[in-house]
Design an enzyme around this catalytic site. Sequence first.
Site, PDB file in Angstrom:
ATOM      1  N   GLU A 427      -0.283 -23.213 -59.104  1.00 45.08           N
ATOM      2  CA  GLU A 427      -1.191 -22.224 -58.550  1.00 45.08           C
ATOM      3  C   GLU A 427      -0.911 -20.862 -59.191  1.00 45.08           C
ATOM      4  O   GLU A 427       0.191 -20.335 -59.084  1.00 45.08           O
ATOM      5  CB  GLU A 427      -0.968 -22.162 -57.030  1.00 45.08           C
ATOM      6  CG  GLU A 427      -1.691 -21.027 -56.369  1.00 45.08           C
ATOM      7  CD  GLU A 427      -1.216 -20.802 -54.917  1.00 45.08           C
ATOM      8  OE1 GLU A 427      -0.338 -21.562 -54.449  1.00 45.08           O
ATOM      9  OE2 GLU A 427      -1.710 -19.854 -54.297  1.00 45.08           O
ATOM     10  N   ASP A 500       2.279 -22.480 -53.680  1.00 45.00           N
ATOM     11  CA  ASP A 500       3.145 -21.702 -52.795  1.00 45.00           C
ATOM     12  C   ASP A 500       3.383 -22.433 -51.480  1.00 45.00           C
ATOM     13  O   ASP A 500       2.550 -23.220 -51.028  1.00 45.00           O
ATOM     14  CB  ASP A 500       2.493 -20.343 -52.485  1.00 45.00           C
ATOM     15  CG  ASP A 500       2.592 -19.398 -53.675  1.00 45.00           C
ATOM     16  OD1 ASP A 500       3.482 -19.617 -54.522  1.00 45.00           O
ATOM     17  OD2 ASP A 500       1.771 -18.466 -53.756  1.00 45.00           O
ATOM     18  N   ASP A 502       3.048 -21.404 -48.650  1.00 46.38           N
ATOM     19  CA  ASP A 502       2.353 -20.758 -47.527  1.00 46.38           C
ATOM     20  C   ASP A 502       0.997 -21.421 -47.286  1.00 46.38           C
ATOM     21  O   ASP A 502       0.637 -22.387 -47.957  1.00 46.38           O
ATOM     22  CB  ASP A 502       2.204 -19.255 -47.811  1.00 46.38           C
ATOM     23  CG  ASP A 502       1.461 -19.019 -49.129  1.00 46.38           C
ATOM     24  OD1 ASP A 502       0.835 -19.984 -49.638  1.00 46.38           O
ATOM     25  OD2 ASP A 502       1.526 -17.898 -49.661  1.00 46.38           O
ATOM     26  N   ASP A 504      -2.008 -20.473 -47.924  1.00 49.23           N
ATOM     27  CA  ASP A 504      -2.895 -20.471 -49.088  1.00 49.23           C
ATOM     28  C   ASP A 504      -2.539 -21.606 -50.047  1.00 49.23           C
ATOM     29  O   ASP A 504      -3.416 -22.287 -50.578  1.00 49.23           O
ATOM     30  CB  ASP A 504      -2.772 -19.143 -49.863  1.00 49.23           C
ATOM     31  CG  ASP A 504      -3.910 -18.200 -49.495  1.00 49.23           C
ATOM     32  OD1 ASP A 504      -4.747 -18.603 -48.652  1.00 49.23           O
ATOM     33  OD2 ASP A 504      -3.933 -17.073 -50.027  1.00 49.23           O
TER      34      ASP A 504
END
Length: 641
Positions: A427, A500, A502, A504
């Site tokens: 990403e 990541d 998280d 997202d």
Amino acid sequence: MAQTYTAKDITVLEGLEPVRKRPGMYIGGVGSAGLHHLVWEILDNAVDEAMNGHAAHVHVTLHAGGSSVTVSDDGRGMPVDRHPANGVTALEVIFTRLHAGGKFENRTYRTAGGLHGVGASVVNALSQELVATSKRDGFLWQQTFRRGKPLAPLRRLRPARGSGTTVRFHPDPRIFPRTAFEAALVRERLEVASYVHGGVEFVFEDETRGTREVFRHDDGLTDYLARIVAERGAAPVHDAPFVLARDQAESGSRFEVVLQWTESTDEHVRSYVNGIPTGSGGTHEAGVRAGLGKAVRNLIETHGLTPKGLTLTAEDIREGLTGIISIFVPEPQFQGQTKDRLNNPELTQALDAAVRPALEHWLNHNLSTAEAIVARIILAARARAASRAAQQSVARKSATSRRLNLPGKLSDCTGSVRGDTELFIVEGDSAGGSAKQGRDRSRQAILPLRGKVLNVESAPLSKVLANKELSDVVTALGCGFGKSLDLAKLRYDRVIILADADSDGHHIATLLLTFFYRYLPGLVTGGKVFLAQPPLYRVDIGKQTHWAVDDAHRDRLVGRAQSTNGRGPKPQITRFKGLGEMMPKVLWDTTLNPATRRLLRVAVVDPLMTDRVIADLMGRDASARFRFIMDRADDALDLDV
Ligand code: 0RA
């Protein structure tokens, strides 16, 4: 006695004269196929005796030199009693009178109209020598023939226990240019027979090579199916196959059908009529297909499993289907150039009518199997839709370039180490930069993706195909997609999503997984897709550094530090904002290094459930998503907003 015999002998010779004059009319020709017809003819008599439950063993010997065959069975033995009017034994009639086969040879099922099924007398007429031995009524009986003509009347040899028939013959070299049989053909025929006639033991003794093989499969076609599925290397979608066996006494026919769906992308159905392969299918196959299609459609409709906006074709329903159909009919009609297509019209209806309710019943009583099959079918339909569009796009592209054009953003592995290669789909460009520097470049490739990946579940196909990021992924993988997916061409051993830690990042991973599952399902079901586990926290305790993949992991590290160190150094916790912040060395140590990292392999445990969850969560219908969230609201304890 000898006089009367001679007189009768003449009429017999007249009887078989046409066979020797025009052998092609009876056995198709005098080449290899015609020559082997002789074996099939004699073999069929023995098999018929076994099929009707009178024999359990059929023994075939290919004698040294290859030009003589013996077929024996442990059935009732050929009848040796004399016809009251002319005094000729039944055995002699079997071998010297040209007839359509039938009551004398005890044959229920003719193997092929016109060609085989002509009877033992034709084999006798075309043999230089034939010796028929029958064990019956407490004695061994034998008669020898030359070119169809008895050398002497049937002789009673000696007392013998049990019963059975043995026929040995040498094809006549005056008729056949080549008289040597092919062991491989005979062997194959016996092996197929052992599956089609489950429980009967077939022994093939090949004296030309000094080998002896025993073929016996008590579970008949079910054993055969398992072997075909294993040979084709296609993982079955469900365990136990569907099995249907019927005896239709009124029409004199019987049949067996076994079916199993697999992950393979093609359909593989073999069919047999009276034990003979029907390579071009025919009315029996058509009937099974029709019944099967209706059964599956009924099931899908009854349980409301039809996916929105997707039409299931008959081909979708049969994708990956592996099956065997074996049918026995008294009067088979064949057509086509190679006569390997069954043409009895009544059989389509008969098989359709039998298969449909039986399969539907089976599916409804094996719901987890039914669900796996339906999921397989839905997958096929989606892949077909994708492939239709892909073909259009390939047609467009091929005008410019056909060779593999790797995307510019891909930092490929150098390939200096063979095997065990990995593609990291990363990403963001900055994380991609860290990964490029931190990786083991000999076996790890990096493909950075910018921003959010397209949601393929709610995007029209045209948009999916036009999408640059996704087409870069497909190009880098090199294995095609949709129906043309070919895992053998995959350029890496593992495909690892690195996003990541998280929400997202989770979203991006989900979008990529949706793409993979819909357009490259084999990649997922083949266990090639993984999720990297980059740390979310760095926890420094004194001079030691630890990495935590989530909050719970962090708390464990902190807790352990406090219990062992007592009042030791206070842990320092750093939360990463993203992979881009991580030094290449740190990324290697925590996430890339195969020796120390953790990977999650993506697996599909329940295909139907997976299909539904993807459709609900990623599809256009927001109310399905809302329901999903509300159903699980109680599970969300820590919403970090
Ligand atoms: C007709 C009647 C009976 C046996 C057979 C034919 C027979 C033919 C062949 C050919 C090869 N093996 C065979 N085994 C049996 C006898 C019927 C009875 O015993 O009642």
